[in-house]
Design an enzyme around this catalytic site. Structure first.
Site, PDB file in Angstrom:
ATOM      1  N   HIS A   1       2.472  -2.250   0.639  1.00  0.00           N
ATOM      2  CA  HIS A   1       2.924  -3.068  -0.500  1.00  0.00           C
ATOM      3  C   HIS A   1       4.236  -2.537  -1.060  1.00  0.00           C
ATOM      4  CE1 HIS A   1       1.967  -0.173  -3.770  1.00  0.00           C
ATOM      5  NE2 HIS A   1       0.942   0.182  -3.016  1.00  0.00           N
TER       6      HIS A   1
ATOM      7  N   CYS B   1      -1.676   4.367  -0.181  1.00  0.00           N
ATOM      8  CA  CYS B   1      -1.069   3.155   0.376  1.00  0.00           C
ATOM      9  C   CYS B   1       0.232   3.477   1.097  1.00  0.00           C
ATOM     10  CB  CYS B   1      -0.800   2.142  -0.735  1.00  0.00           C
ATOM     11  SG  CYS B   1      -2.298   1.383  -1.402  1.00  0.00           S
TER      12      CYS B   1
END
Length: 263
Positions: free
Chosen positions: A219, A236
């Site tokens: 992301h 992430c």
């Protein structure tokens, strides 16, 4: 007491003899037979005989890869599923082939189906079986990125590459989790996407999130854009180029491969 037991046994014998006599004479013994139950049982038709499976759902190995390569030649299977594993997509491709040839759609390779497949395809070449691994800046990417669509993420070079059938379409800088929140390595698939996601755990924005392993996702990160590699994620894969990840988000589909590795 002994006399009482003898009388009960004799009474039972007499009753049994009476019932037997009634039955032999054709008289219905309702009281004696009311506890008897019949179980309906009916057999009709014949059990089908299926041909022996050479390769079926759950099979694996190089022979399965050869089957998949031939199905790819006929454009019944996408290259991304050339993986030695007889799974859902391979089964679907086999059924399509069987339907095209008027063969019962069993979804597995029996001898007849295999013979028909061999007739209309050629022996797969080494390149067809094992497409060459993409090379970027003189360095090979992970072999798992060679087929299909993949987010090929190299933790050594800190690069994410969007690869389609062995061709690198996009490349961008990425950063990963800290030591205690390390980004997991391995082969995954995109499970779901969220354009304007906000983490419930950390209450932080995760725009253009593409989840691949539990709560870990690729992301955009405004923190990465501002601080670069001075910071880290909670696991992430952070991207700092907003324009590129917007395009990437539109190209990537649920089910696409995500390969996280070290070169």
């Amino acid at each position: 007491m002994r006399g009482l037991l003898i009388r009960k046994v004799l009474s039972g014998l007499v009753a049994g003899g009476a019932i037997a006599a009634l039955l032999s004479s054709g008289t219905t013994a309702t009281a004696a037979t009311q506890d008897l139950k019949t179980v309906p049982f009916e057999v009709s038709g014949e059990l089908p005989i299926y041909p022996k499976a050479l390769w079926k759902n759950g099979s694996s190995g190089t022979n399965v890869r050869k089957v998949e390569a031939r199905l790819v030649q006929l454009k019944l299977l996408e290259k991304r599923y050339l993986d030695n594993e007889f799974g859902t997509m391979t089964r679907s491709a086999v059924k399509k082939f069987q339907k095209s040839k008027g063969i019962p759609q069993l979804g597995y390779l029996d001898q007849f189906t295999w013979d028909q497949l061999v007739k209309v395809t050629h022996e797969p070449t080494q390149t067809e079986l094992y497409p060459p691994v993409p090379v970027v800046n003189g360095k090979k990417l992970d072999a798992r990125c060679a087929t299909g669509v993949a987010l090929c993420i190299d933790k050594t070079t800190r690069k994410l590459r969007y690869v389609v059938d062995g061709v690198v379409k996009m490349q961008m800088d990425v950063r990963f989790g800290a030591v205690k929140t390390a980004t997991r390595e391995g082969s995954f698939t995109v499970g779901w996407k969220s354009r304007n996601h906000v983490s419930k755990l950390y209450d932080s924005a995760m725009p253009y999130a593409m989840f691949f392993s539990g709560g870990q996702a690729v992301h955009y990160s405004s923190d990465f854009a501002a601080r670069g590699y001075n910071g880290a994620s909670h696991g992430c894969v952070n991207v700092r180029d907003l324009a590129k990840i917007k395009v990437l988000f539109g190209e990537v589909h649920v089910g696409d491969k995500v390969i996280v590795y070290r070169s």
